[in-house]
Scaffold this active site. Structure first.
Site, short mmCIF file in Angstrom:
data_model
loop_
_atom_site.label_atom_id
_atom_site.label_comp_id
_atom_site.label_asym_id
_atom_site.label_seq_id
_atom_site.Cartn_x
_atom_site.Cartn_y
_atom_site.Cartn_z
N ASP A 2 0.84 -1.19 0.00
CA ASP A 2 0.00 0.00 0.00
C ASP A 2 0.88 1.25 0.00
O ASP A 2 1.97 1.24 0.57
CB ASP A 2 -0.92 -0.02 1.24
N GLY A 3 0.38 2.28 -0.63
CA GLY A 3 1.05 3.57 -0.57
C GLY A 3 1.67 4.04 -1.87
O GLY A 3 2.37 5.04 -1.89
N GLY A 5 0.19 5.40 -4.44
CA GLY A 5 -0.39 6.68 -4.83
C GLY A 5 0.21 7.82 -4.02
O GLY A 5 0.58 8.86 -4.56
N TRP A 7 3.05 7.85 -2.46
CA TRP A 7 4.48 8.00 -2.82
C TRP A 7 4.60 8.94 -4.01
O TRP A 7 5.44 9.84 -4.04
CB TRP A 7 5.06 6.62 -3.15
N ASN A 50 -10.49 -3.25 -5.16
CA ASN A 50 -9.73 -2.40 -6.08
C ASN A 50 -10.40 -2.23 -7.45
O ASN A 50 -10.09 -1.30 -8.19
CB ASN A 50 -8.30 -2.93 -6.29
N ARG A 170 1.87 -4.76 6.51
CA ARG A 170 1.14 -3.73 5.75
C ARG A 170 1.95 -2.45 5.74
O ARG A 170 2.36 -1.96 6.79
CB ARG A 170 -0.23 -3.44 6.33
N ILE A 177 -6.83 -4.51 8.16
CA ILE A 177 -6.59 -5.71 7.34
C ILE A 177 -7.19 -5.54 5.94
O ILE A 177 -6.73 -6.18 4.99
CB ILE A 177 -7.22 -6.96 8.02
N GLU A 189 1.40 -12.93 13.15
CA GLU A 189 1.96 -11.70 13.72
C GLU A 189 1.76 -10.58 12.71
O GLU A 189 2.12 -10.71 11.54
CB GLU A 189 3.47 -11.89 14.00
C1 IPE Z 1 -1.22 0.08 -3.47
O1 IPE Z 1 -1.05 1.48 -3.51
C2 IPE Z 1 -1.30 -0.53 -4.83
C3 IPE Z 1 -2.53 -1.28 -5.12
C4 IPE Z 1 -3.60 -1.37 -4.39
C5 IPE Z 1 -2.51 -1.98 -6.39
P1 IPE Z 1 -2.32 2.44 -3.55
O2 IPE Z 1 -2.69 2.65 -4.96
O3 IPE Z 1 -3.40 1.92 -2.68
O4 IPE Z 1 -1.69 3.76 -2.95
P2 IPE Z 1 -2.37 4.85 -2.01
O5 IPE Z 1 -3.09 4.16 -0.91
O6 IPE Z 1 -3.30 5.64 -2.89
O7 IPE Z 1 -1.24 5.68 -1.52
MG MG Z 2 -4.08 2.34 -0.77
#
Ligand code: IPE
Ligand code: MG
Length: 234
Positions: A2-3, A5, A7, A50, A170, A177, A189
């Site tokens: 995750d993250g 976008g 980044w 998604n 995560r 989750i 864990e």
């Molecule tokens: C995770 O990054 C990639 C996928 C779900 C494929 P995100 O796209 O969820 O990034 P954020 O949450 O917008 O930062």
């Molecule tokens: Mg995300």
């Protein structure tokens, strides 16, 4: 994972750039896990939820996945990594599905690591389809409902032949989750890190593993009494 976008946004880049960088993290983490001798690694690449993203983003993610399967299969072969998929892969676009099937077929005899790709995966949906499978068998008189136990449910999930995870990571600071593995995480864990997925590489994996090694897993029991006495003395 995750993250991606966030980044990209922090750098004034498009979300696509974040996903592209995230793909490099996938390679880095898969190869580091393989080097470390981790037998099973699951990547939550695309969840059932998604699909709700804008179609341009979904298409871009699908094309990245397609390219990943085409370009990485050779590297995975070289590293003796077997690929399996969990999730409703029938929902994937045909060319992605075909590439996935091809990768699974090509790598099926590899033994050093299993890489499970969660694609169009939802934890609740997995439980629902397991319930259907079991109910069908019961309705057909193949099983007695009284014999349904945890093992039968576990075996009926998409992860039927994958052991429950020891560690679940995560990234990006979210502490939930989000419908990933549900049944399977009972004694896993959990590890949460602020690091955004495109920045999560071998170093961050090692940090997570070190945190895991410092945990004491009791599975609801108490620690070994001899162990506790020792600790009290020190
Ligand atoms: C995770 O990054 C990639 C996928 C779900 C494929 P995100 O796209 O969820 O990034 P954020 O949450 O917008 O930062
Ligand atoms: Mg995300």
């Amino acid at each position: 994972m995750d993250g991606n976008g966030r980044w990209a946004r922090r750098r004034g880049l498009s979300r696509h750039e974040g996903h592209r960088r995230g793909k490099d993290s996938v390679r880095a983490v898969v190869e580091a896990a393989r080097e470390l001798g981790i037998p099973y690694l699951t990547l939550f690449a695309f969840t059932t939820e998604n699909w709700q993203r804008p179609t341009t983003e979904v298409s871009f993610l699908m094309s990245l996945l397609h390219r990943y399967l085409l370009t990485e299969t050779k590297r995975l072969m070289k590293r003796d990594v077997r690929v399996v998929a969990v999730g409703d892969v029938e929902r994937l676009p045909p060319r992605v599905r075909d590439a996935l099937r091809q990768t699974i077929e090509t790598t099926k005899s590899n033994r050093s690591m299993t890489l499970a790709m969660a694609l169009s995966y939802g934890g609740r949906q997995d439980i629902v389809s397991a319930a259907r499978k079991i109910a069908r068998a019961a309705a057909a008189g193949e099983i007695d409902p009284e014999t349904i136990d945890e093992h039968m449910i576990a075996a009926s999930l998409d992860t039927g032949d994958i052991p429950d995870p020891d560690l679940w990571i995560r990234t990006s600071g979210e502490i939930r989750i989000s419908n990933c593995f549900l049944f399977q995480l009972a004694y896993t864990e959990l590890y949460f890190t602020e690091t955004l997925w495109p920045d999560f590489r071998e170093r961050e994996l090692l940090t997570a593993l070190a945190a895991y090694q410092a945990r004491e897993r009791r599975y609801g029991a108490i620690a070994d009494p001899a162990d506790q006495r020792l600790r009290a003395q020190n």
